[in-house]
Design an enzyme around this catalytic site. Structure first.
Site, PDB file in Angstrom:
ATOM      1  CG  HIS A   1       3.697  50.441  21.631  1.00 33.10           C
ATOM      2  ND1 HIS A   1       4.327  49.170  20.704  1.00 33.10           N
ATOM      3  CD2 HIS A   1       4.368  50.788  20.704  1.00 33.10           C
ATOM      4  CE1 HIS A   1       4.538  49.458  19.839  1.00 33.10           C
ATOM      5  NE2 HIS A   1       4.808  50.304  19.377  1.00 33.10           N
TER       6      HIS A   1
ATOM      7  CB  CYS B   1       4.823  48.471  15.385  1.00 29.92           C
ATOM      8  SG  CYS B   1       5.891  48.946  14.291  1.00 29.92           S
TER       9      CYS B   1
ATOM     10  CG  HIS C   1       9.758  48.972  18.006  1.00 34.66           C
ATOM     11  ND1 HIS C   1       9.067  47.982  18.294  1.00 34.66           N
ATOM     12  CD2 HIS C   1       8.674  50.205  17.121  1.00 34.66           C
ATOM     13  CE1 HIS C   1       7.782  48.372  17.725  1.00 34.66           C
ATOM     14  NE2 HIS C   1       7.948  49.443  17.171  1.00 34.66           N
TER      15      HIS C   1
END
Lengths: 382, 312, 96
Positions: free
Chosen positions: A276, A150, A310
């Site tokens: 994030h 990620c 995401h």
């Protein structure tokens, strides 16, 4: 080594928030959220996702197509000739899906019959994101694909920054891309960190992440006059656990420290933070705590995951673009999905569109494997 | 950049000593494996023996690790150990793992899960190990390294990518040392793919991991200096050159295997001995003890990258 | 009646011990090494958050049980004994 300024010469992005920068800014301005059921493939998992809608893919490989869209937008906005033979142009992209041999049909066929359609493998071998873009634009510089889960997208920008600072290339096209894919959908579901409702970053009642897809791209150049710069990049490992963040945010702290030090600024110079903020219990708790500890509880922070979901390997790059856009436009969007403050978290994101005037902004990324990264973006002094 | 330590794991065993010994001895026979119980088709491979991957001490924080991660952790740990360098607390080490194909056996295991148990009933452990950077994560926790870590993938260019970034990180002062290397594994599906795509009579697939502990050039090298460049910059022939990779080295064909060639070149310089059977030798370089050998330069398979190793 | 219930618990405990050892890569642990009231996380068997979600999958696959709320999961997963009792209470006794 001279601390070169790395100019952001052009940008491009595509996500559920919009198929380009203009659409994205419109969605942010209005607080529009484009979330829905999975339509790209058959699945029994009924989770909300952030797909790029009304999109005609440019090729069979959707991740590559999304990347091409963002690269084309960036190149369109670039005022030089990207294929200039006298320039070494590097390409570095982050991804998760495009790097994996994960074709279910191919594997099922192989398992059942001992053979399978080998053209699937040819497509995979010809699908290296950096190689395809370098060939398409006849670029003669270094190339790399970063696969740090990620944080891949922001780490790819970090690699490009290292290349430019070390004079390995003159220009770099850097970013990340990932399509919505069945494998991570099943995987994140099995980890119990996927929400049944659209994700709610930093919210007291957050129930996990929602997946999305997209791509973000920056064209970076050394020593060039520009309105926006990548001031610094920093990263650090938790050295703790494969899937859980370090409870104290050890790696994130060292990433932020490195980036702030490299930028030659103080923590208080950071005006706002694009976090994030995946909306999982652990990520938001650890990230919020670190941000609160470093920058105080009143720092203007937000997560754009409420607009994009995401986007995995694309996330860090898309968010770098969003951070640069916020500096340029002078406002940050409301944190979509956030409603109620969580006292356990050290920060509370903004509920409405807010004006920002500072010169520096920070974008943070946390990943599986304990990778953490921080990017400082700077606006030219007025 | 200087090589301070080497760790390697392959069909030849674990550690630079067994690697050197195998280079002395020359080619070994590959193992024949059946990659599909349906077709009963077989393929020769140079695989890593599972016994070699057993090391309780080195793998104590790696309970769940798959073969891919174990190979990387052992090779990286060995490279650090081999250097003999005690890393002070304020000295940063970076980790750069490069891989051509990633932990595909684990990805296929995850696909097995989806096919056998359904989408909602898959193993989160297998999923979390299917990401390419799982190995870097295990290396960082097993060796307690908190510096920057990155995993790169670019098929045959994976290792040169890693070296280039390691050099940049060290020059930039991001870290004092970098553990950089490669890891790639075999699996039945990969063996099928190799059977289809490779000329097996010339290229026998292999697997393994090789890591280097790298430092800035100014620190005295335990082994030698290493650099890699686009081939246009390298001179092709100066007598001491070794022209290109052999078709099938003792450790087999590994897409990210330029790290293995670099390891053997570094060992040749250190041991002042040219080993046969793994690199196509120029006719004027003989396989014997040589005090004069100071530099080894060779191309990777694509002829695009030249590796240059020099002992001072 | 009570005797058969206890017998069933023993069976479930034994089955769980085997499942945990097999699926959580517990090195050097044999099913019989696990105590009936072994604490699963932290100081006990040393399991962590990733094992917890793996146990959720094990319960689903082997007993058809769905643990959705991980807060409730924390109580259920406290020890081998609490886990076995949860399985016993939520599955049918096939021996009857």
């Amino acid at each position: 080594m001279k601390n070169h300024q790395i100019a952001i010469s052009a940008m491009g992005c595509i996500s559920a928030a919009g198929r380009n920068i203009t659409e994205t800014l419109q969605a942010f301005d209005k607080g529009c959220v484009n979330v829905g059921k999975v339509t790209l493939f058959e699945t029994t998992l009924n989770k909300p996702v952030f797909e790029v809608r009304d999109y005609q893919p440019k090729c069979k490989n959707r991740t590559l197509s999304l990347l091409l869209s963002a690269v084309e937008e960036a190149i369109k906005g670039y005022d030089g000739d990207i294929s200039d033979k006298n320039k070494r142009v590097g390409v570095c992209f982050g991804t998760t899906v495009a790097s994996q041999l994960n074709n279910i049909e191919f594997y099922k066929e192989f398992r059942e019959t001992g053979q399978a359609d080998i053209t699937v493998i040819d497509e995979y071998l010809n699908g290296n994101l950096a190689e395809v873009i370098a060939k398409k634009y006849k670029l003669k510089g270094p190339r790399s694909v970063v696969v740090n889960a990620c944080s891949s997208g922001v780490d790819a920008i970090g690699v490009a920054v290292s290349w430019l600072k070390n004079d390995i290339c003159d220009i770099a096209i850097a970013g990340g891309a990932d399509e919505l894919n069945k494998i991570p959908l099943c995987g994140f579901n099995s980890l119990g960190i996927m929400s049944d409702m659209p994700c709610a970053p930093f919210d007291k009642d957050r129930k996990g992440l929602s997946l999305g897809e997209g791509a973000g791209v920056l064209i970076l150049e050394r020593e060039k006059a520009a309105n926006l710069y990548v001031s610094a990049y920093g990263s650090g490992s938790d050295a703790y656990h494969l899937t859980a963040p370090h409870p104290d945010g050890a790696g994130l702290k060292s990433a932020i420290k490195e980036a702030i030090g490299e930028a030659g600024i103080e923590l208080r110079d950071i005006d706002f933070i694009n976090a994030h903020g995946t909306a999982t219990l652990d990520n938001d708790k650890v990230e919020g705590k670190v941000i609160g500890e470093f920058f105080g509880p009143d720092i203007k922070a937000f997560s754009t995951k409420g607009y994009t979901g995401h986007t995995l390997g694309a996330a860090g790059a898309i968010e770098a673009v969003f951070t640069a856009l916020a500096l340029r436009e002078g406002w940050i969007p409301k944190s979509a999905g956030f409603q109620n403050e969580d006292k356990e978290i050290g920060i509370s994101p903004l509920k409405k569109k807010t004006e920002v005037k500072g010169q520096y902004a920070l974008s943070t990324s946390l990943a599986f494997g304990g990778n953490n990264a921080a990017l400082v973006i700077k606006k030219r002094e007025e | 950049m200087n090589i301070q330590g080497i760790g390697t794991i392959s069909t030849l065993g674990r550690g630079s000593e067994s690697f050197t010994k195998a280079l002395h001895q020359g080619p070994v026979e590959p193992k024949i494996v059946e990659y599909s119980p349906v077709t009963k088709k077989t393929i020769p491979v140079f695989s890593v023996d599972d016994k070699v991957l057993k090391d309780k001490e080195a793998l104590k924080s790696c309970r769940r690790a798959d073969r891919f991660c174990k190979m990387a952790v052992l090779a990286a740990g060995d490279a650090l150990k081999d250097s003999g360098i005690e890393i002070a607390e304020d000295e940063k080490i970076g980790v750069i793992v490069s891989t051509a194909f990633g932990p595909h056996q684990t990805t296929f295991n995850f696909l097995d899960n989806i096919l056998d148990y359904g989408e909602a009933n898959v193993s989160p452990t297998i999923f979390s190990h299917s990401v390419h950077n799982a190995a870097a994560s295990y290396i960082a926790s097993a060796l307690n390294i908190q510096g920057p870590a990155s995993t790169l993938t670019d098929f045959c260019f994976s290792f040169s990518n890693a070296l280039q970034l390691a050099d940049a990180w060290i020059n930039q002062g991001r870290c004092k040392y970098v553990l950089a290397g490669t890891v790639d594994e075999l699996s039945p599906a990969m063996e099928y793919i190799c059977d289809q795509k490779l000329n097996i009579s010339e290229l026998v697939p292999g697997e393994g991991s090789t890591f280097f502990l790298l430092s800035a050039g100014k620190r005295k090298a335990k082994y030698c200096d290493i650099e890699c460049n686009q081939s246009s910059k390298g001179k092709e022939d100066d007598g001491k050159n070794i022209s290109s990779f052999n078709n099938c080295p003792a450790w087999g064909w590994i897409a990210s295997g330029s790290s293995f060639y670099c390891a053997s070149a570094a060992l040749m310089l250190k041991n002042k001995h040219i080993y046969q059977n793994f690199i196509e030798l120029k006719k004027d370089v003989s396989a014997e003890h040589s005090d004069n050998i100071k530099n080894i330069r060779f191309f990777d398979k694509t002829k695009k990258i030249v590796f240059n190793l020099t002992i001072s | 009646m009570q005797e058969s219930e206890e017998k069933r618990l023993v069976e479930i405990r034994n089955k769980l011990k085997v499942l945990l050892v097999d699926h959580l890569s517990l090195e050097d642990v044999k099913p019989e090494d696990i105590k009936d009231d072994e604490i699963l996380f932290g100081e006990g068997l040393g399991l962590d958050s990733l094992d917890a979600v793996e146990i959720v999958v094990l319960l689903q696959r082997n007993f058809g049980l769905e643990v959705k709320d991980m807060n409730k999961g924390r109580e259920i997963f406290y020890s081998l004994d609490t886990l076995a009792k949860y399985v016993a209470a939520n599955t049918e006794d096939k021996s009857e």
